[in-house]
Design a protein around this motif. Structure first.
Motif, PDB file in Angstrom:
ATOM      1  N   GLN A 232       0.815  -1.211   0.000  1.00 54.19           N
ATOM      2  CA  GLN A 232       0.000   0.000   0.000  1.00 54.19           C
ATOM      3  C   GLN A 232       0.855   1.270   0.000  1.00 54.19           C
ATOM      4  O   GLN A 232       0.415   2.328  -0.463  1.00 54.19           O
ATOM      5  N   TYR A 233       2.069   1.172   0.511  1.00 52.94           N
ATOM      6  CA  TYR A 233       2.978   2.325   0.399  1.00 52.94           C
ATOM      7  C   TYR A 233       3.198   2.681  -1.066  1.00 52.94           C
ATOM      8  O   TYR A 233       3.235   3.861  -1.436  1.00 52.94           O
ATOM      9  N   LEU A 234       3.367   1.670  -1.890  1.00 54.01           N
ATOM     10  CA  LEU A 234       3.622   1.891  -3.308  1.00 54.01           C
ATOM     11  C   LEU A 234       2.380   2.426  -4.013  1.00 54.01           C
ATOM     12  O   LEU A 234       2.467   3.337  -4.837  1.00 54.01           O
ATOM     13  N   VAL A 235       1.220   1.861  -3.680  1.00 52.46           N
ATOM     14  CA  VAL A 235      -0.031   2.312  -4.291  1.00 52.46           C
ATOM     15  C   VAL A 235      -0.292   3.772  -3.931  1.00 52.46           C
ATOM     16  O   VAL A 235      -0.696   4.573  -4.780  1.00 52.46           O
ATOM     17  N   ASP A 236      -0.057   4.137  -2.682  1.00 50.74           N
ATOM     18  CA  ASP A 236      -0.236   5.528  -2.258  1.00 50.74           C
ATOM     19  C   ASP A 236       0.601   6.476  -3.111  1.00 50.74           C
ATOM     20  O   ASP A 236       0.121   7.501  -3.607  1.00 50.74           O
ATOM     21  N   ALA A 237       1.877   6.138  -3.265  1.00 51.99           N
ATOM     22  CA  ALA A 237       2.803   7.008  -3.997  1.00 51.99           C
ATOM     23  C   ALA A 237       2.407   7.118  -5.464  1.00 51.99           C
ATOM     24  O   ALA A 237       2.371   8.218  -6.034  1.00 51.99           O
ATOM     25  N   ALA A 238       2.110   5.978  -6.085  1.00 53.73           N
ATOM     26  CA  ALA A 238       1.768   5.987  -7.505  1.00 53.73           C
ATOM     27  C   ALA A 238       0.416   6.645  -7.762  1.00 53.73           C
ATOM     28  O   ALA A 238       0.237   7.337  -8.770  1.00 53.73           O
ATOM     29  N   ALA A 239      -0.548   6.456  -6.854  1.00 50.85           N
ATOM     30  CA  ALA A 239      -1.871   7.061  -7.031  1.00 50.85           C
ATOM     31  C   ALA A 239      -1.783   8.579  -6.987  1.00 50.85           C
ATOM     32  O   ALA A 239      -2.413   9.279  -7.792  1.00 50.85           O
ATOM     33  N   ALA A 240      -1.002   9.102  -6.055  1.00 50.95           N
ATOM     34  CA  ALA A 240      -0.850  10.558  -5.948  1.00 50.95           C
ATOM     35  C   ALA A 240      -0.218  11.121  -7.219  1.00 50.95           C
ATOM     36  O   ALA A 240      -0.663  12.144  -7.755  1.00 50.95           O
ATOM     37  N   GLU A 241       0.821  10.445  -7.715  1.00 48.69           N
ATOM     38  CA  GLU A 241       1.494  10.939  -8.918  1.00 48.69           C
ATOM     39  C   GLU A 241       0.613  10.795 -10.152  1.00 48.69           C
ATOM     40  O   GLU A 241       0.539  11.709 -10.986  1.00 48.69           O
ATOM     41  N   ALA A 242      -0.074   9.653 -10.287  1.00 44.97           N
ATOM     42  CA  ALA A 242      -0.916   9.425 -11.458  1.00 44.97           C
ATOM     43  C   ALA A 242      -2.058  10.438 -11.532  1.00 44.97           C
ATOM     44  O   ALA A 242      -2.375  10.952 -12.612  1.00 44.97           O
ATOM     45  N   ALA A 243      -2.699  10.728 -10.400  1.00 45.07           N
ATOM     46  CA  ALA A 243      -3.786  11.709 -10.393  1.00 45.07           C
ATOM     47  C   ALA A 243      -3.282  13.078 -10.823  1.00 45.07           C
ATOM     48  O   ALA A 243      -3.944  13.795 -11.586  1.00 45.07           O
ATOM     49  N   THR A 244      -2.101  13.441 -10.359  1.00 45.38           N
ATOM     50  CA  THR A 244      -1.511  14.731 -10.739  1.00 45.38           C
ATOM     51  C   THR A 244      -1.231  14.777 -12.239  1.00 45.38           C
ATOM     52  O   THR A 244      -1.515  15.782 -12.903  1.00 45.38           O
ATOM     53  N   LYS A 245      -0.693  13.713 -12.787  1.00 45.69           N
ATOM     54  CA  LYS A 245      -0.366  13.690 -14.217  1.00 45.69           C
ATOM     55  C   LYS A 245      -1.618  13.791 -15.082  1.00 45.69           C
ATOM     56  O   LYS A 245      -1.586  14.373 -16.161  1.00 45.69           O
ATOM     57  N   LEU A 246      -2.733  13.203 -14.620  1.00 45.72           N
ATOM     58  CA  LEU A 246      -3.983  13.257 -15.383  1.00 45.72           C
ATOM     59  C   LEU A 246      -4.791  14.514 -15.092  1.00 45.72           C
ATOM     60  O   LEU A 246      -5.780  14.785 -15.782  1.00 45.72           O
ATOM     61  N   GLY A 247      -4.410  15.249 -14.056  1.00 44.14           N
ATOM     62  CA  GLY A 247      -5.142  16.454 -13.687  1.00 44.14           C
ATOM     63  C   GLY A 247      -6.501  16.175 -13.083  1.00 44.14           C
ATOM     64  O   GLY A 247      -7.457  16.939 -13.297  1.00 44.14           O
ATOM     65  N   ILE A 248      -6.618  15.074 -12.325  1.00 45.30           N
ATOM     66  CA  ILE A 248      -7.880  14.705 -11.690  1.00 45.30           C
ATOM     67  C   ILE A 248      -7.627  14.435 -10.214  1.00 45.30           C
ATOM     68  O   ILE A 248      -6.479  14.371  -9.765  1.00 45.30           O
ATOM     69  N   SER A 249      -8.701  14.262  -9.459  1.00 46.11           N
ATOM     70  CA  SER A 249      -8.559  13.939  -8.043  1.00 46.11           C
ATOM     71  C   SER A 249      -8.259  12.449  -7.891  1.00 46.11           C
ATOM     72  O   SER A 249      -8.493  11.655  -8.800  1.00 46.11           O
ATOM     73  N   GLN A 250      -7.781  12.079  -6.703  1.00 49.42           N
ATOM     74  CA  GLN A 250      -7.522  10.661  -6.461  1.00 49.42           C
ATOM     75  C   GLN A 250      -8.814   9.854  -6.424  1.00 49.42           C
ATOM     76  O   GLN A 250      -8.817   8.673  -6.780  1.00 49.42           O
ATOM     77  N   ASP A 251      -9.917  10.475  -6.009  1.00 49.60           N
ATOM     78  CA  ASP A 251     -11.207   9.775  -6.051  1.00 49.60           C
ATOM     79  C   ASP A 251     -11.621   9.480  -7.483  1.00 49.60           C
ATOM     80  O   ASP A 251     -12.122   8.390  -7.796  1.00 49.60           O
ATOM     81  N   GLU A 252     -11.415  10.452  -8.367  1.00 50.42           N
ATOM     82  CA  GLU A 252     -11.739  10.240  -9.777  1.00 50.42           C
ATOM     83  C   GLU A 252     -10.841   9.172 -10.386  1.00 50.42           C
ATOM     84  O   GLU A 252     -11.282   8.360 -11.207  1.00 50.42           O
ATOM     85  N   LEU A 253      -9.597   9.165  -9.986  1.00 51.89           N
ATOM     86  CA  LEU A 253      -8.674   8.137 -10.461  1.00 51.89           C
ATOM     87  C   LEU A 253      -9.143   6.750 -10.024  1.00 51.89           C
ATOM     88  O   LEU A 253      -9.161   5.800 -10.812  1.00 51.89           O
ATOM     89  N   ALA A 254      -9.554   6.629  -8.750  1.00 52.43           N
ATOM     90  CA  ALA A 254      -9.900   5.327  -8.180  1.00 52.43           C
ATOM     91  C   ALA A 254     -11.076   4.678  -8.892  1.00 52.43           C
ATOM     92  O   ALA A 254     -11.117   3.454  -9.050  1.00 52.43           O
ATOM     93  N   ARG A 255     -12.044   5.456  -9.339  1.00 49.47           N
ATOM     94  CA  ARG A 255     -13.232   4.858  -9.961  1.00 49.47           C
ATOM     95  C   ARG A 255     -13.241   5.002 -11.482  1.00 49.47           C
ATOM     96  O   ARG A 255     -14.261   4.797 -12.125  1.00 49.47           O
ATOM     97  N   GLY A 256     -12.081   5.322 -12.039  1.00 51.15           N
ATOM     98  CA  GLY A 256     -12.024   5.609 -13.472  1.00 51.15           C
ATOM     99  C   GLY A 256     -11.673   4.447 -14.368  1.00 51.15           C
ATOM    100  O   GLY A 256     -11.676   4.582 -15.593  1.00 51.15           O
ATOM    101  N   GLY A 257     -11.316   3.284 -13.796  1.00 56.14           N
ATOM    102  CA  GLY A 257     -10.987   2.141 -14.632  1.00 56.14           C
ATOM    103  C   GLY A 257      -9.648   2.238 -15.327  1.00 56.14           C
ATOM    104  O   GLY A 257      -9.439   1.654 -16.394  1.00 56.14           O
ATOM    105  N   TYR A 258      -8.713   2.961 -14.730  1.00 53.45           N
ATOM    106  CA  TYR A 258      -7.384   3.109 -15.324  1.00 53.45           C
ATOM    107  C   TYR A 258      -6.478   1.928 -14.938  1.00 53.45           C
ATOM    108  O   TYR A 258      -6.722   1.235 -13.954  1.00 53.45           O
ATOM    109  N   THR A 259      -5.423   1.752 -15.693  1.00 50.39           N
ATOM    110  CA  THR A 259      -4.321   0.878 -15.301  1.00 50.39           C
ATOM    111  C   THR A 259      -3.082   1.749 -15.190  1.00 50.39           C
ATOM    112  O   THR A 259      -2.685   2.395 -16.166  1.00 50.39           O
ATOM    113  N   VAL A 260      -2.515   1.789 -14.001  1.00 49.12           N
ATOM    114  CA  VAL A 260      -1.314   2.591 -13.757  1.00 49.12           C
ATOM    115  C   VAL A 260      -0.116   1.653 -13.787  1.00 49.12           C
ATOM    116  O   VAL A 260       0.026   0.780 -12.928  1.00 49.12           O
ATOM    117  N   HIS A 261       0.721   1.825 -14.787  1.00 50.42           N
ATOM    118  CA  HIS A 261       1.929   1.021 -14.934  1.00 50.42           C
ATOM    119  C   HIS A 261       3.049   1.725 -14.162  1.00 50.42           C
ATOM    120  O   HIS A 261       3.570   2.745 -14.610  1.00 50.42           O
TER     121      HIS A 261
END
Length: 497
Positions: A232-261
């Motif tokens: 979960q440490y890794l998921v936390d870090a990647a989720a924060a960065e991925a949301a920033t790169k997409l310009g969306i909130s982390q809640d929007e990221l979580a329910r958006g059906g994305y795959t974060v590589h």
């Protein structure tokens, strides 16, 4: 006269999945563990397994099975046991378009909509919708989540045996979710698996030779083990960065059906967790200050790129969600001494005068030496996709931070003759912190140790001495041994070389 209702919200919401640098499942975020996949990504033998298990007349029926409906109605009128018998089309209507109410009027509505659906949409569309919404147990809705949760693969990699096993699970998912860990459940599922394979053979979906070669598959253990929480440490870090790169909130990221590589290497990450756990167990047997708590933070980055391969932020995410490796400011002491004889440019010029850097900053600094003076900003997200669409691809942020001559001169002073360890520096601040960084052309790995007296009531946590917390070794020895244990001795395949 009948309209096909839109899918209800619970049936269309998806989760976002995180994978490591090799595509191994890392974790997910979202209210429902589900990701849609097109039917083209579901092997034909998996489709046929589900049809053999749930509705063998699916490709020729009208969306309903009249005799089965008759049995269900008769049971409801006479008070008998509730009957199944729904076709795949009816199940899709029930799962995705209607509420799970059990009544005669609801059953009639379900049947009428199923007929309309069968007349207006292709069998492929219906089967795709069904496979993306049916529940498989283990929290998995849809074939993609099921493949990952039961076998650790994507849906398109499912074998004949695995596909038949997932198809066999559908009729009692909550019971079968412990397959592989509960012998009784496993035995019951295996009998149903045989029945599914026989149906596939009889229907021509597989040959007699394929049936004879099928072996009951091995399942991922359920419930998941301790390493899941550490990740979960890794998921936390990647989720924060991925949301920033997409310009969306982390809640929007979580329910958006994305795959974060992500850039993480789970093999290295799990090795770090096991190494630290073993060293902590050995140290506890000899510690003299049990009231103090030892912290270990580890980070590894790729020189000249910045991809973070390892980020060990703590031993137990449930007890400490704060990531020591990413956010913990740790007293540097002599850890940055090798940089005192050079004149680095930003951002290393600021780091050289930082009294308490983070572990990831330290790893990035030494990675600069390995990259002949080129500093790369650390990052965790390599690519973000949704379905077949690529939404983001990382572009490493690299800039010159010192001359190649200065970088090579520092490396020459730190060179070690130990096999596989081209350069290492160990430092720290008295008995309060210990640092050790090992680096080569393809990896820079930093280990930091520090201790604290945990918070008690309103009394905040405070620093503690490392003496007595590392057994018979000094803190510097412990940090160096941890780095040495994790350093790749061979040249692995893929990105980590």
């Amino acid at each position: 006269m009948v309209d096909i209702p839109p899918a209800h919200p619970e049936a269309v919401v998806q989760s976002t999945v995180f994978v490591d640098v090799r595509g191994n499942h890392l974790g997910r975020r979202g209210p429902v563990d589900r990701q849609d996949v097109p039917l083209s990504r579901v092997p034909r033998h998996v489709q046929e397994a589900v049809i053999a298990a749930e509705n063998r007349s699916f490709r020729t029926d009208s969306g309903i099975a009249p005799t089965a409906i008759g049995r269900a109605v008769l049971a409801a009128i006479t008070g008998g046991a509730r009957q199944g018998g729904s076709t795949i089309t009816q199940q899709y209507v029930k799962n995705a378009l209607l509420t799970p109410e059990q009544s005669l009027s609801r059953k009639a509505e379900e049947a009428v909509i199923a007929v309309k659906l069968d007349r207006t949409r292709s069998k492929e569309e219906i089967l795709q919708g069904y496979l993306n919404t049916v529940y498989f147990g283990r929290g998995a809705a849809g074939i993609q989540a099921a493949a990952r949760n039961y076998f650790g693969v994507n849906a398109d990699a499912l074998t004949v045996s695995q596909g038949a096993a997932l198809a066999a699970i559908i009729n009692l998912p909550s019971y079968y979710e412990k397959a592989g860990s509960d012998p009784k459940v496993t035995a019951v599922l295996q009998r149903r698996w045989v029945w599914v394979l026989e149906g596939m053979t009889a229907g021509g979906a597989i040959t007699g030779q394929q049936r004879a070669q099928a072996v009951f598959p091995a399942f991922r253990f359920y419930p998941p083990g301790q390493t899941e929480g550490q990740r979960q440490y890794l998921v936390d870090a990647a989720a924060a960065e991925a949301a920033t790169k997409l310009g969306i909130s982390q809640d929007e990221l979580a329910r958006g059906g994305y795959t974060v590589h992500t850039t993480f290497d789970l093999t290295l990450q799990d090795a770090a967790a096991e190494t630290v756990r073993a060293q902590l167990d050995a140290a506890r047997a000899q510690e003299t200050t049990p009231e103090a708590r030892l912290h270990t933070a580890i980070a590894a980055v790729v020189p000249g790129d910045g991809a973070i391969r390892l980020l060990y932020g703590g031993a137990d995410y449930a007890r400490q969600p704060f990531n020591d490796a990413l956010h913990g400011a740790i007293e540097a002491g002599t850890a940055l001494t090798p940089f005192t004889g050079v004149r680095p440019a930003p951002p290393l010029d600021r780091l050289r005068h930082t009294a308490a850097p983070t572990t990831i900053q330290m790893a990035a600094a030494y990675a600069t030496l390995a990259a002949h003076g080129r500093h790369a900003t650390p990052y965790t997200t390599a690519r973000i996709t949704r379905g077949s669409q690529s939404l983001y691809t990382a572009r490493p942020d690299i800039r010159p931070a010192m001359t190649a001559r200065d970088a090579e001169a520092v490396t020459d002073t730190l060179h070690t003759t130990s096999a596989g360890l081209p350069a290492r520096h160990t430092g720290g601040a008295a008995n309060r912190t210990a640092w050790s960084t090992t680096y080569g052309p393809h990896l820079a790995l930093t280990v930091a140790l520090f201790a604290e007296h945990p918070a008690i009531g309103k009394k905040p946590a405070r620093p503690a001495s490392l003496v007595g917390l590392t057994g018979t070794r000094t803190a510097a020895q412990s940090a160096a041994e941890t780095a040495g244990a994790l350093w790749p001795r061979e040249t692995p395949t893929g990105h980590r070389r």
